[in-house]
Scaffold this active site. Structure first.
Site, short mmCIF file in Angstrom:
data_model
loop_
_atom_site.label_atom_id
_atom_site.label_comp_id
_atom_site.label_asym_id
_atom_site.label_seq_id
_atom_site.Cartn_x
_atom_site.Cartn_y
_atom_site.Cartn_z
N CYS A 35 0.85 -1.19 0.00
CA CYS A 35 0.00 0.00 0.00
C CYS A 35 0.89 1.24 0.00
CB CYS A 35 -0.89 -0.01 1.23
SG CYS A 35 -1.92 1.46 1.39
N CYS B 276 -8.57 -4.52 -10.41
CA CYS B 276 -8.10 -3.47 -11.31
C CYS B 276 -7.64 -2.29 -10.44
CB CYS B 276 -9.25 -3.06 -12.22
SG CYS B 276 -8.80 -1.86 -13.47
N CYS C 195 -7.59 -0.65 0.95
CA CYS C 195 -6.62 -1.26 1.86
C CYS C 195 -7.33 -1.54 3.18
CB CYS C 195 -5.44 -0.32 2.07
SG CYS C 195 -4.30 -0.89 3.36
FE FE Z 1 -2.93 1.03 3.42
#
Ligand code: FE
Length: 133
Positions: A47, A119, A96
């Site tokens: 992330c 995606c 996330c």
């Molecule tokens: Fe994150």
């Protein structure tokens, strides 16, 4: 599991304007412009906001969409999904699980074994490369 929570100002400090717009305001980068849409380098995609592991290059495939595409996250709990009915479309948003960064959308037209296409926006990801012998 502790969630990463930061103020708007903190995110603005840590991210570029484009990264902020995409990860915190759910914007979408233009197809074929992100840094990872065509990347085949082995590694772990983390992330961009909180560094947690999201996807592995082994599940990345060429979807032809112009965005980095994966058929599954590193673990089922790495990402969370929620309904997104904006833009006159019924889509499933992917975020996330740790910091709720907007990552992209998931569609049911991916390859086996999952049949899913995650995606993603390149701007939401950070590739940690690994050398494979
Ligand atoms: Fe994150």
């Amino acid at each position: 599991m502790s969630k990463v929570v930061k103020s708007d100002d903190e995110w603005r400090d840590e991210l570029s304007a484009e990264e902020y717009a995409i990860t915190r305001e759910a914007a979408t980068e233009r197809a074929f412009t992100g840094k990872y849409w065509d990347t085949k380098t082995p590694g772990t995609y983390r992330c961009r906001c909180c560094g947690s592991e999201l996807f592995d290059s082994q599940t990345k495939y060429d979807s032809g969409s112009g965005w980095p595409s994966f058929y599954q996250p590193v673990t089922a709990n790495a990402v969370a999904t929620q309904a997104d009915n904006s833009m006159m479309m019924e889509r499933t948003e992917v975020v996330c699980a740790e910091c709720e960064a907007h990552l992209g959308h998931v569609f049911p037209d991916g390859p086996q074994p999952t049949g899913l296409r995650y995606c993603m926006n390149s701007a939401s990801l950070d590739l940690e490369e690994r050398s494979e012998s």
